[in-house]
Each structure stands twice: as structure tokens, then as C-alpha cells.
Design a protein around this motif. Sequence first.
Motif, PDB file in Angstrom:
ATOM      1  N   PHE A 162      -5.337 -13.709 -34.544  1.00 40.73           N
ATOM      2  CA  PHE A 162      -5.019 -12.530 -35.342  1.00 40.73           C
ATOM      3  C   PHE A 162      -5.939 -12.454 -36.547  1.00 40.73           C
ATOM      4  O   PHE A 162      -6.352 -13.461 -37.099  1.00 40.73           O
ATOM      5  CB  PHE A 162      -3.559 -12.577 -35.790  1.00 40.73           C
ATOM      6  N   ASN A 163      -6.246 -11.221 -36.936  1.00 40.41           N
ATOM      7  CA  ASN A 163      -7.139 -11.013 -38.075  1.00 40.41           C
ATOM      8  C   ASN A 163      -6.399 -10.933 -39.398  1.00 40.41           C
ATOM      9  O   ASN A 163      -7.013 -10.980 -40.459  1.00 40.41           O
ATOM     10  CB  ASN A 163      -7.960  -9.740 -37.872  1.00 40.41           C
TER      11      ASN A 163
ATOM     12  N   ASN B 246      -1.517 -22.696 -32.062  1.00 42.26           N
ATOM     13  CA  ASN B 246      -1.451 -21.730 -33.158  1.00 42.26           C
ATOM     14  C   ASN B 246      -2.790 -21.519 -33.866  1.00 42.26           C
ATOM     15  O   ASN B 246      -2.978 -21.929 -35.003  1.00 42.26           O
ATOM     16  CB  ASN B 246      -0.360 -22.130 -34.146  1.00 42.26           C
ATOM     17  N   PRO B 247      -3.725 -20.860 -33.188  1.00 46.21           N
ATOM     18  CA  PRO B 247      -5.093 -20.718 -33.695  1.00 46.21           C
ATOM     19  C   PRO B 247      -5.182 -20.047 -35.054  1.00 46.21           C
ATOM     20  O   PRO B 247      -6.096 -20.330 -35.835  1.00 46.21           O
ATOM     21  CB  PRO B 247      -5.770 -19.852 -32.627  1.00 46.21           C
ATOM     22  N   PHE B 248      -4.196 -19.188 -35.348  1.00 46.32           N
ATOM     23  CA  PHE B 248      -4.238 -18.486 -36.646  1.00 46.32           C
ATOM     24  C   PHE B 248      -4.268 -19.468 -37.797  1.00 46.32           C
ATOM     25  O   PHE B 248      -4.872 -19.210 -38.831  1.00 46.32           O
ATOM     26  CB  PHE B 248      -3.036 -17.548 -36.785  1.00 46.32           C
ATOM     27  N   TYR B 249      -3.606 -20.608 -37.622  1.00 45.40           N
ATOM     28  CA  TYR B 249      -3.555 -21.608 -38.688  1.00 45.40           C
ATOM     29  C   TYR B 249      -4.473 -22.798 -38.435  1.00 45.40           C
ATOM     30  O   TYR B 249      -4.375 -23.811 -39.114  1.00 45.40           O
ATOM     31  CB  TYR B 249      -2.113 -22.092 -38.858  1.00 45.40           C
ATOM     32  N   ASN B 250      -5.342 -22.682 -37.429  1.00 48.93           N
ATOM     33  CA  ASN B 250      -6.268 -23.763 -37.112  1.00 48.93           C
ATOM     34  C   ASN B 250      -5.576 -25.114 -36.958  1.00 48.93           C
ATOM     35  O   ASN B 250      -6.055 -26.130 -37.475  1.00 48.93           O
ATOM     36  CB  ASN B 250      -7.360 -23.870 -38.184  1.00 48.93           C
TER      37      ASN B 250
ATOM     38  N   GLU C 153      -0.865  -8.373 -38.754  1.00 56.00           N
ATOM     39  CA  GLU C 153      -1.051  -8.232 -37.310  1.00 56.00           C
ATOM     40  C   GLU C 153      -0.221  -9.274 -36.557  1.00 56.00           C
ATOM     41  O   GLU C 153       0.396  -8.972 -35.532  1.00 56.00           O
ATOM     42  CB  GLU C 153      -2.545  -8.426 -37.002  1.00 56.00           C
ATOM     43  N   LEU C 154      -0.202 -10.496 -37.078  1.00 55.83           N
ATOM     44  CA  LEU C 154       0.610 -11.568 -36.488  1.00 55.83           C
ATOM     45  C   LEU C 154       2.090 -11.189 -36.492  1.00 55.83           C
ATOM     46  O   LEU C 154       2.773 -11.273 -35.466  1.00 55.83           O
ATOM     47  CB  LEU C 154       0.390 -12.870 -37.278  1.00 55.83           C
TER      48      LEU C 154
END
Length: 141
Positions: free
Chosen positions: A108-109, A67-71, A113-114
Motif C-alpha cells: 500500500f502507498n 506485512n510488506p507495508f511495515y517491512n 489505502e491500507l
Amino acid sequence: NALPFYASGLVVKGFGRGSKDLGIPTANFSSDVIKNLPENVGTGVYFGWAQVENSEIYMMVMSIGWNPFYNNTEKSMEIHILNKFDNDFYGSNIKIKVVGFIRPELNFNSVEELVNTIHSDIEYAIQKLENTDKNDEYFNL
Ligand code: ADP
Ligand code: MG
């Protein structure tokens, strides 16, 4: 290619990053379930079927990854069941049959978008699952 594959385990508390606030609650599996997945299952978004204890069998979408969006630093496996539940079901056993792959993990930016992407994942899953048989001897009758 590992599909279809099966998994079952207890629903645990997730990272509390507010999936529910986005209208997309995800039931998180414990790390021992993740460790026991077939070796060739990669990260990404999948679809299939899910049963909570002895419930009916529902459509679901599942994310496996970092889950890269939340590092995230922890690997996660979480499913959003396409049903409206009146109560949470932490501690319940869930059985899943994973039928297909939707997409790899993406960055996601924005939250918007997510959320839009997850909504299109759900549409894709419904389209793929709606004319297929959910019954499988793996599930409880
Ligand atoms: P957490 O970070 O603890 O996983 P979430 O915001 O992702 O919190 O909410 C997940 C919880 O919401 C699940 O563990 C489950 O008990 C409940 N829940 C309610 N409806 C659903 C659903 N349709 N799909 C998945 N979980 C749901
Ligand atoms: Mg969750």
C-alpha cells in the motif's frame, strides 16, 4: 487448498505498530501456532470464525504474512474480530475456523489505502459469513 482449517493458541503482544490506533486491533498468535499451520496455507487475507476462551463465536478476518507495508522480517498471523470488546484479552486462548480466502498480501502507498482495503475485506467477510452456520464441534459450547 487447505480450507477450511482450524487453529488455536494464546494471544501475544504484537509488533505494537498501532493497529488499534487505526481502529482495527488484531489479536496476534504466537509463532508456534504459525509453525503448526497446515503446510499448504499461503500468505494473504482470510475470513472465518473466532472464539475467545468460552465466548460466543464471532466473525473474523485474518492476515497471514510478512506485512510488506511495515517491512516486517517476522511472519505474522493476526485476527481482527468483528466485535467491540471492552477489554484487551492478551494471554487468552483463541480458537479459529478459517473458512475462505479474500486476497493475497498487497503493498500500500498510504495508511489510508491500507485501512480502506481492510474495510472492504471486512465487508466481503460479512457478506460471505452472514448466512452460514458458525457452529462447529471444534468450538467450546
Ligand atoms: P498488538 O500489536 O499487541 O497486536 P493491536 O493494536 O493489534 O496490538 O491490538 C491487539 C489487541 O487488542 C488484541 O491482542 C486484543 O487483546 C485487543 N482487542 C480488542 N478488540 C479486539 C478485536 N475486535 N479484535 C482483535 N483484538 C482486539
Ligand atoms: Mg495486532
